[in-house]
Design an enzyme around this catalytic site. Sequence first.
Site, PDB file in Angstrom:
ATOM      1  N   ASP A  49       0.831  -1.195   0.000  1.00 37.49           N
ATOM      2  CA  ASP A  49       0.000   0.000   0.000  1.00 37.49           C
ATOM      3  C   ASP A  49       0.874   1.256   0.000  1.00 37.49           C
ATOM      4  O   ASP A  49       0.595   2.229  -0.702  1.00 37.49           O
ATOM      5  CB  ASP A  49      -0.915  -0.019   1.223  1.00 37.49           C
ATOM      6  N   ASP A 118      -6.328  -6.252  -1.760  1.00 33.58           N
ATOM      7  CA  ASP A 118      -5.284  -6.538  -0.786  1.00 33.58           C
ATOM      8  C   ASP A 118      -4.165  -7.373  -1.411  1.00 33.58           C
ATOM      9  O   ASP A 118      -2.971  -7.116  -1.188  1.00 33.58           O
ATOM     10  CB  ASP A 118      -5.861  -7.294   0.411  1.00 33.58           C
ATOM     11  N   GLU A 121      -1.906  -5.341  -3.717  1.00 33.33           N
ATOM     12  CA  GLU A 121      -0.923  -4.567  -2.951  1.00 33.33           C
ATOM     13  C   GLU A 121       0.185  -5.469  -2.416  1.00 33.33           C
ATOM     14  O   GLU A 121       1.362  -5.088  -2.405  1.00 33.33           O
ATOM     15  CB  GLU A 121      -1.628  -3.847  -1.801  1.00 33.33           C
TER      16      GLU A 121
END
Length: 227
Positions: A49, A118, A121
């Site tokens: 991220d 998710d 990332e």
Amino acid sequence: MKLSKDLSAFCARLGHEFGDPALLIRALTHSSLSSETRPDNQRLEFLGDRVLGLVMAEAVLAQDPHAPEGTLAPRFNALVRKETCADVARAIDLGAVLKLGKSEMMTGGRRKNALLGDAMEAVIAAVYEDAGFDAARKLVLRLWADRIATLDTDARDAKTALQEWVQARGQMPPDYVEIARSGPDHAPVFVIEVRLASGESARAEARAKRAAEQAAARALLERIDGT
């Protein structure tokens, strides 16, 4: 460690060959399948991220050297939000190689925005850990290239803008209705219609519900702003 045929094919789609394949496997492992000997991807997601954020901050600054922070921020947010990460993941069919527990498998985990975003990332972080920031930066810029090139000059959240428009006129909040869904399970296409209490409406389609809602809100804003 030798990768399976499916993971090797994914590396080809991703455009990166891992010197340490264990990093890729970890990046693709959801917490529903983790154990003491099989770590999940949450720590890599945290790192990825931040890597994505730095690359996108550089990209929006380079795209418009004179834009003020108030203009840059919504553009940046549009590029790094979870739905965008999930769309990029779908483009490289990341869902096909996600390692999920039985419960997530049964509830369509390979199609969920949160899991796909998710994992995308986490994969970025795995590339960063495997080959350094330059490799991760090149990967992100290539996978996000079309989105960066076509980023709206005004990248405000269209749903928020529409909500503010109706509130200013004392109307009820917009209603978003799923009209249709098509395509394979791993890459569905949603048709969403947004409706106002005053009767105006607009439709749009996208590969994620939120993206379709945003597009429908944007289409309706363009229509009502022109009236």
